[in-house]
Structures are given as C-alpha cells and as structure tokens.
Design a protein around this motif. Structure first.
Motif, mmCIF file in Angstrom:
data_model
loop_
_atom_site.group_PDB
_atom_site.id
_atom_site.type_symbol
_atom_site.label_atom_id
_atom_site.label_comp_id
_atom_site.label_asym_id
_atom_site.label_seq_id
_atom_site.Cartn_x
_atom_site.Cartn_y
_atom_site.Cartn_z
ATOM 1 N N ILE A 23 0.643 -1.123 -0.211
ATOM 2 C CA ILE A 23 -0.200 -0.025 -0.056
ATOM 3 C C ILE A 23 0.871 1.305 0.116
ATOM 4 O O ILE A 23 0.426 2.161 -0.640
ATOM 5 C CB ILE A 23 -1.136 0.145 1.237
ATOM 6 N N MET A 82 0.897 4.138 -2.893
ATOM 7 C CA MET A 82 0.405 5.390 -2.576
ATOM 8 C C MET A 82 1.531 6.380 -2.976
ATOM 9 O O MET A 82 1.374 7.625 -3.136
ATOM 10 C CB MET A 82 0.172 5.566 -1.130
ATOM 11 N N LEU A 131 -4.635 -1.973 -7.860
ATOM 12 C CA LEU A 131 -4.131 -1.724 -6.391
ATOM 13 C C LEU A 131 -4.926 -2.847 -5.741
ATOM 14 O O LEU A 131 -4.182 -3.414 -4.612
ATOM 15 C CB LEU A 131 -5.076 -0.386 -6.045
ATOM 16 N N SER A 132 -6.219 -3.173 -5.776
ATOM 17 C CA SER A 132 -6.689 -4.160 -5.140
ATOM 18 C C SER A 132 -6.152 -5.631 -5.263
ATOM 19 O O SER A 132 -5.821 -6.417 -4.268
ATOM 20 C CB SER A 132 -8.330 -4.403 -5.656
ATOM 21 N N VAL A 142 -2.775 -5.731 -3.604
ATOM 22 C CA VAL A 142 -2.778 -5.682 -1.931
ATOM 23 C C VAL A 142 -3.120 -6.988 -1.435
ATOM 24 O O VAL A 142 -2.634 -7.433 -0.418
ATOM 25 C CB VAL A 142 -3.849 -4.505 -1.369
ATOM 26 N N ILE A 170 -9.210 -1.323 1.232
ATOM 27 C CA ILE A 170 -8.969 -0.807 0.207
ATOM 28 C C ILE A 170 -10.079 0.165 -0.114
ATOM 29 O O ILE A 170 -9.895 1.229 -1.260
ATOM 30 C CB ILE A 170 -9.006 -1.984 -0.812
ATOM 31 N N LEU A 206 -8.749 3.755 0.054
ATOM 32 C CA LEU A 206 -7.567 3.994 -0.625
ATOM 33 C C LEU A 206 -7.831 4.884 -1.974
ATOM 34 O O LEU A 206 -8.687 4.590 -2.503
ATOM 35 C CB LEU A 206 -6.571 2.988 -1.047
#
Length: 330
Positions: A258, A262, A276-277, A280, A327, A330
């Motif tokens: 993360i 970020m 992203l999902s 992670v 998530i 985010l």
C-alpha cells in the motif's frame, strides 16, 4: 460495508469448496495419490492453458506496455519486504532453522492455489492481468531468492561446509509461467487469436482451452482442502515466532505494498482500482504451500513451517474482508 459483505460472500463460497476437499480427504474418499494427481493437472495442464487464454483474450500489445509499471511496484515492495524480514530476524533473534521460513513468509505468497482463485472470485478478468504480473515476480522471488535463504538456514551445515542451494532453472520456468511467456510472445508478435475463438477456423480449440482452464479454480480449492486435512487443523498453535511471521504476512507485507502504491500515486502515477486491489490482496496471500517441503530438504524446523502455512491459510479467510474494506478508503 458493501465491499466487506461482497468479499465475505466471495470468501464464503471459496471456503465451502475448500471444506468439500477437506471432507472428501478426511472421509477417505480421496486416496493418498490424488493430491499429487490433482496438483499435476492444475500446474501442468489446466493453469498454463488458463493463463494463455486469459492473456491473449484480455490483453494486447498497448495494454501490455501500460502494465509494465506494475512490475516495478511489486519489485520494490519485494525488496523492502526482504529488508524488513532480515532486520526482524536479527531484532527478534529468530533461531536457525526458522529464519528461512520467517523471511519467506514476509515476501513470497501462495499465489497459485489460493491467491489466484480468490482474485478471480473477487475481481474477475479485470484483475487477471495484474495477478499475472504479481505471479511472475513472486515466482522469480521464490526460486531465485527465497530458496537461498532456506538453504542458508540449514542448521546441520556450518560455514566451513560451503554448501548453498543450486540454481535450478526448471524451478524458474514452471509450466504456468511458460504458458504466460508463450502468451506474451504471442502478443508481441501480433499473432491472431481469432483462429481458435471464432469460426470458420477452429473455435472448438478456444472452447476446449476455456473448458480446461475452468478446472483451475475448483480443483485448486479442493487441493487446499486436502492440504488442510493432511496437515490437521488441531496442529495449529501460536508461539512468538509464528505470530511474528503471521504479522509479516498479513500486516507488514500488504502495508508495504500500500505504501509503495500510494507513493507512486502521489508522484502522479495512475494506478487503476483493479491493479491496487489485486496487488494488496496478493501481498497478504498465505505462505507458500511448498514451504514445509523446502524447509524439510534443508533440515529446518518443518513443524514451524507447516504451522505458519496452515495457520495463514485458515486466517486468510478473516483477513481478506478486512483488507477489502481498507482498500475502499485508498
């Protein structure tokens, strides 16, 4: 809350199929050889075909180039993960025979048998390209780096032995990865896919490949159930080193991922939601299923390796809905 309930529902479906495999094995309806047979079918037939079809039907050259940044994100997270894990082995004085397991639990995940079916259940085909990137880096990390930490942790060897793990190219090129690489070459060369998915050519090939690839998720989940049945849920226990390894797998590893994502987002990089999902969730996937075998070959603490793998597999059911909820912020 919606994401939490959706992920909980998806995980629930997965747990039911895992429970089926567990019951079939415990009840004696699946023999001792079935686990090896099902593993062979998944790893050498169904998964390579599934990956090939998914890549050539969901990607093109332009999209492939746009995905290259994902490899950078995963690579950086792995480097940081190794650094943190090594530092913690010294800080908490992890004893010899457990260090290789401890380090691998921080970085390398069971992407195939658990990460992949879960990713498909949660994100479908949209998350598959990003999963393949993570899978590629995870495979290289496991067999080019992780295995050396396990071998160097052999408590029966001394510095004077000079023994180390042999570099095995076959491990770096398992059948699923070959399927991925063949698909990449197919895309780069611009070869047509229509001849196996559209008439009047050979659409039956595409349908056959899709059917074979569809075996991956259910067979993988049944395989997990068999693994849990053989290991025994009553063998699960929580000592200090096990808790630290689980914290590394479920907290530190996804936190690093993360932070990396970020950071790049803050620098102006575009990180799509499915990417992203996927990264992670994969960063928090359970420990490698083969970890106890590798540790056993290096004369390490097999009970410790088995415990953290089984425990992480069981607890992953609880971790995923929590991560999915995180998530959303985010």
């Amino acid at each position: 809350m919606t994401a939490f309930l959706t992920s909980l529902s998806s995980v629930g479906e997965i747990v039911l199929v895992i429970a089926l495999g567990y019951w079939l094995r415990k009840s004696g309806r699946l023999g001792d050889t079935f686990k090896g047979n099902i593993s062979f079918i998944i790893m050498n037939i169904a998964l390579p075909v599934s990956i090939f079809m998914s890549v050539v039907t969901n990607l093109n050259r332009d999209k492939l180039i746009s995905l290259s940044s994902g490899l950078l994100y995963v690579f950086i997270s792995f480097v940081i993960g190794y650094a943190v894990a090594i530092a913690l082995t010294y800080l908490f004085k992890i004893r010899k025979g457990r260090r290789g397991t401890f380090i691998n639990m921080f970085v390398n995940a069971n992407t195939i048998f658990i990460g992949m079916p879960l990713n498909m259940a949660l994100f479908g085909d949209k998350g598959l390209p990003y999963f393949l990137l993570y899978y590629l880096m995870n495979t290289i990390s496991t067999w080019a780096i992780g295995i050396f930490f396990i071998s160097a942790d052999d408590p029966t060897k001394t510095k004077s032995d000079g023994g180390s793990a042999k570099f095995n190219w076959k491990k770096l090129l398992p059948a699923p990865l070959i399927g991925f690489l063949v698909a990449l070459v197919w895309l780069v060369l611009g070869l047509p896919i229509t001849f196996i998915v559209e008439p009047p050519a050979f659409p039956m090939l595409g349908k056959t490949f899709t059917m074979i690839g569809g075996l991956v998720t259910p067979l993988s989940l049944i395989y997990i159930g068999i693994i849990l049945a053989d290991a025994g849920l009553n063998s699960i226990h929580f000592d200090r080193d096990s808790i630290l390894a689980l914290v590394g797998r479920f907290v530190i590893s996804p936190a690093i991922m993360i932070a990396v994502l970020m950071t790049f987002t803050g620098m102006g990089a575009s990180v799509p939601g499915p990417e992203l999902s996927t990264f992670v969730i994969q960063a928090a996937a359970p420990g490698l299923a083969v970890l106890p075998i590798l540790v056993g070959n290096a004369h390490g603490d097999v009970d410790y390796a088995t415990n953290v793998v089984v425990t992480s597999t069981v607890l992953f059911v609880v971790v995923v809905p929590i991560l999915m909820e995180i998530i959303t912020f985010l």
